[in-house]
Design a protein around this motif. Structure first.
Motif, PDB file in Angstrom:
ATOM      1  N   GLN A  93       0.842  -1.192   0.000  1.00 47.53           N
ATOM      2  CA  GLN A  93       0.000   0.000   0.000  1.00 47.53           C
ATOM      3  C   GLN A  93       0.879   1.246   0.000  1.00 47.53           C
ATOM      4  O   GLN A  93       1.554   1.539   0.984  1.00 47.53           O
ATOM      5  CB  GLN A  93      -0.942   0.027   1.216  1.00 47.53           C
ATOM      6  CG  GLN A  93      -1.934   1.168   1.182  1.00 47.53           C
ATOM      7  CD  GLN A  93      -2.887   1.169   2.355  1.00 47.53           C
ATOM      8  OE1 GLN A  93      -2.579   0.660   3.429  1.00 47.53           O
ATOM      9  NE2 GLN A  93      -4.074   1.739   2.163  1.00 47.53           N
ATOM     10  N   HIS A  94       0.831   1.995  -1.105  1.00 47.23           N
ATOM     11  CA  HIS A  94       1.511   3.285  -1.143  1.00 47.23           C
ATOM     12  C   HIS A  94       0.649   4.302  -0.414  1.00 47.23           C
ATOM     13  O   HIS A  94      -0.577   4.168  -0.336  1.00 47.23           O
ATOM     14  CB  HIS A  94       1.764   3.714  -2.591  1.00 47.23           C
ATOM     15  CG  HIS A  94       2.888   2.976  -3.237  1.00 47.23           C
ATOM     16  ND1 HIS A  94       2.696   1.905  -4.081  1.00 47.23           N
ATOM     17  CD2 HIS A  94       4.228   3.142  -3.147  1.00 47.23           C
ATOM     18  CE1 HIS A  94       3.863   1.441  -4.486  1.00 47.23           C
ATOM     19  NE2 HIS A  94       4.815   2.176  -3.933  1.00 47.23           N
ATOM     20  N   GLU A 143      -3.103   5.464  -1.005  1.00 48.13           N
ATOM     21  CA  GLU A 143      -3.677   4.647  -2.082  1.00 48.13           C
ATOM     22  C   GLU A 143      -4.265   3.352  -1.530  1.00 48.13           C
ATOM     23  O   GLU A 143      -4.134   3.034  -0.351  1.00 48.13           O
ATOM     24  CB  GLU A 143      -2.603   4.335  -3.129  1.00 48.13           C
ATOM     25  CG  GLU A 143      -2.050   5.571  -3.811  1.00 48.13           C
ATOM     26  CD  GLU A 143      -1.022   5.232  -4.876  1.00 48.13           C
ATOM     27  OE1 GLU A 143      -0.402   6.173  -5.391  1.00 48.13           O
ATOM     28  OE2 GLU A 143      -0.843   4.038  -5.195  1.00 48.13           O
ATOM     29  N   ALA A 144      -4.909   2.598  -2.406  1.00 54.25           N
ATOM     30  CA  ALA A 144      -5.488   1.319  -2.007  1.00 54.25           C
ATOM     31  C   ALA A 144      -4.417   0.236  -1.956  1.00 54.25           C
ATOM     32  O   ALA A 144      -3.411   0.307  -2.662  1.00 54.25           O
ATOM     33  CB  ALA A 144      -6.571   0.917  -3.001  1.00 54.25           C
ATOM     34  N   THR A 178      -2.615  -3.216  -2.874  1.00 55.75           N
ATOM     35  CA  THR A 178      -2.583  -4.088  -4.049  1.00 55.75           C
ATOM     36  C   THR A 178      -2.031  -5.446  -3.643  1.00 55.75           C
ATOM     37  O   THR A 178      -1.079  -5.541  -2.864  1.00 55.75           O
ATOM     38  CB  THR A 178      -1.738  -3.497  -5.191  1.00 55.75           C
ATOM     39  OG1 THR A 178      -0.434  -3.208  -4.680  1.00 55.75           O
ATOM     40  CG2 THR A 178      -2.352  -2.228  -5.732  1.00 55.75           C
ATOM     41  N   LYS A 197     -14.214  10.511  -3.870  1.00 59.46           N
ATOM     42  CA  LYS A 197     -12.871  10.301  -3.350  1.00 59.46           C
ATOM     43  C   LYS A 197     -12.712  10.957  -1.978  1.00 59.46           C
ATOM     44  O   LYS A 197     -12.054  10.436  -1.094  1.00 59.46           O
ATOM     45  CB  LYS A 197     -11.845  10.874  -4.331  1.00 59.46           C
ATOM     46  CG  LYS A 197     -10.401  10.480  -4.043  1.00 59.46           C
ATOM     47  CD  LYS A 197      -9.491  10.937  -5.165  1.00 59.46           C
ATOM     48  CE  LYS A 197      -8.046  10.563  -4.876  1.00 59.46           C
ATOM     49  NZ  LYS A 197      -7.819   9.115  -4.960  1.00 59.46           N
ATOM     50  N   ASP A 244     -10.128   2.513  -4.910  1.00 58.54           N
ATOM     51  CA  ASP A 244      -9.172   3.561  -4.554  1.00 58.54           C
ATOM     52  C   ASP A 244      -9.487   4.246  -3.233  1.00 58.54           C
ATOM     53  O   ASP A 244      -8.701   5.061  -2.760  1.00 58.54           O
ATOM     54  CB  ASP A 244      -9.096   4.611  -5.667  1.00 58.54           C
ATOM     55  CG  ASP A 244      -8.384   4.081  -6.898  1.00 58.54           C
ATOM     56  OD1 ASP A 244      -8.621   4.620  -7.991  1.00 58.54           O
ATOM     57  OD2 ASP A 244      -7.596   3.119  -6.755  1.00 58.54           O
TER      58      ASP A 244
END
Lengths: 113, 112
Positions: free
Chosen positions: A37-38, A41-42, A44, B9, B105
């Protein structure tokens, strides 16, 4: 109850190898996942282990020992873009034939030049 | 492209107000999940659904509600009963409960 432990932070040098450990105590076990996870962000999906041993996927490898309640994620040839949080998650049976993922708090890896 | 879409978002909520977070997937996945992530914390499961018209509470369901009227949609409502709603909310789906979950996201919710 479910308990998953990982180091909070790690620092490693570009081009080096780093190992991120994860230990778990859970009621029921049906696989262990690693996510990247960056910041902001989400997550991965990186890898999945259900049997003991090593799973290799390019620069990333993941190891599992079910008897020890232990896993590690190995990152080789570190790149700056590998700076991120790495989340360990254990899947265990939930209700009505379902499965749930329980996540650790994540390990923030910083790669330095 | 196939994927999971969360909207908006960024979302701001006033005190005493309910807000709904959208999650849509076109991956034909059966299972869908909602997680909450607080700074420096892992993901915590709010609700999950394995099939249309069925869902189960996760570890922190109090103050939240969901519906699963369509396979591709799993909206989350943050009610006024949730006293500390500020967090990053992530929706995920998987083809079956045993498969890896893939994430949208995220929606960042804040209190005005």
């Amino acid at each position: 109850g479910q308990n998953i432990d990982q180091p909070t932070e790690m620092t490693a040098t570009e081009g080096a190898i780093v190992q991120i450990n994860c230990t778990y105590q859970t009621s029921g076990f049906n696989g262990l996942f690693w996510y990247q996870q960056h910041a902001g962000e989400a997550p991965t999906f990186l890898s999945y282990n259900v049997l003991d041993g090593l799973e290799e996927k390019g620069r990333f490898s993941s190891f599992l020992s079910r008897s020890k309640g232990y896993s590690y994620l190995l990152l080789k040839e570190l790149q700056m873009k590998d700076s991120a949080s790495y989340l360990c998650a254990v899947r265990s049976p939930g209700g009505a034939g379902s499965y749930q993922l329980t996540f650790g708090k994540g390990t923030k890896l910083s790669v330095i030049p | 492209d196939g994927g999971i879409t969360q909207s908006p978002k960024y979302l701001f909520r006033k005190e005493g107000q309910n807000v709904t977070l959208s999650c849509e997937q076109n991956l034909n996945h059966d299972a869908m999940y909602w997680y909450r992530q607080d700074p420096g914390q892992g993901l915590r499961l709010i609700y999950y659904s394995q099939i249309v018209n069925d869902f189960q509470k996760g570890d922190i369901a109090e103050g939240y509600s969901v519906s699963r009227e369509k396979k591709e949609s799993f909206p989350l409502t943050v009610t006024s009963a949730q006293k500390n709603p500020t967090a990053f909310y992530l929706c995920a789906s998987s083809s079956r409960a045993a498969q890896p979950q893939h994430f949208g996201d995220g929606t960042r919710l804040s209190i005005l």
